[in-house]
Design a protein around this motif. Sequence first.
Motif: not given
Length: 421
Positions: A26-30
Amino acid sequence: MAALGAAALCPAWPATSSAQGRTAVALQARIDRIVLRPDGPDTPIWSLGSGDLRFRRGEVLDVTFGNELPVAAVLDCRGLDGVPAAEPLASRAPLATGAKDSFQLPLRHAGTFLCEPLLGDGTTMPTRPRPLIVTGTSPVAVDRDETLLIEEWRLQPDGTAIPPGTVSKDSTPIHTVNSKTSYEVSAPANARLRLRFINGSPRSVLAVKLENLDVRVMAIDGQPAEPFPARNGALVLAPGSRTDVFVDIAGPAGTSFPILLHDGKQARPAGKLVVSNDAPIRAAPFPPAPPLPGNDMPAQLDLRSAARFELALGMPTEWFRPADFKPSATPAFQAKSGRPVVLALTNRGTITNVFHLHGHHFRLLDKLDDGWKPFWLDTLAVEPGETQRIAFLAEYPGRYLIEQVAADWAAPRLVRWYNVQ
């Protein structure tokens, strides 16, 4: 510098789960923050999180990418060959704020790669990429395996950072290594270190120098090279380029070896390697290392049968900003699967331009097309007025991006696409 550019003990792990060679990621651009001035406030940036993403060759990643940014974003993993279903813009559309996307990333090759959210220019904050390290199935004889992500920031007097693609007047350039303005690596005497240098600057060609050390280049842009010594211990990295080196540190405890960065204007100290107080790890340094295990790249390229194309760099004609890209646009070139391709890259601009090929690695050809340099690349800096020829085997059918960007902070990032049938 542009011409030469042709040439963690406790990493932070992503949220993953594995089953039968498949790993959920799981990767989140944040929105994130980084300390760039000891006496100032934290600087807000955009990121995919911190620390290396580490996996093994042959794994298949089931990626869930989420966008928590206030602008559209798409995941771009630099250096992964032959994954057309995950190709940003050409196959995966940008995600709106709050949206998620899922796809697979087969890890065909071991090496040093880079993930980032692919954004259009004119955003409000700079973005920090995240290293992706894929280890091989055979052990490599090193005592430490350390990633050094070098980044460049343009800081305004109020502590905010200017994103690339915008004018940087009155800003101060600041360089960090692994998010620190001074980074130290400590190891016992006679230890062999594998240092994975990554130029995370979005626009600048940077030189890295390890003073008073023999620096042996082992891999470039994620692919093993015929080992060779770095001249004067210096490496030149185009934006997004990666170079893996082996160094053996020796000397009494406390001996230090400076790490210097040069941006074409001046050299700056960025950190150091230090001999720790621990007992020497062995009586003498290792002998010179053999080449790294290969990634099954093509042994030969038949240039006589190659399809040949010309691409002009340094001019926006027929190139698009990422926000304006449409998959229906005419491809820059098309090639049949299994055929060698030669690209003549001519920089018609007035400053150095950086070219990046998605989906395949290439050889840098000699001037007479009678051979190539003994390494693979996916990124190349081309000086103004210069023509460089590269060659690759169109091995993986699908649609892939090509990129160009001038080595100037305010320059736009431009893209096109090519097709392998």
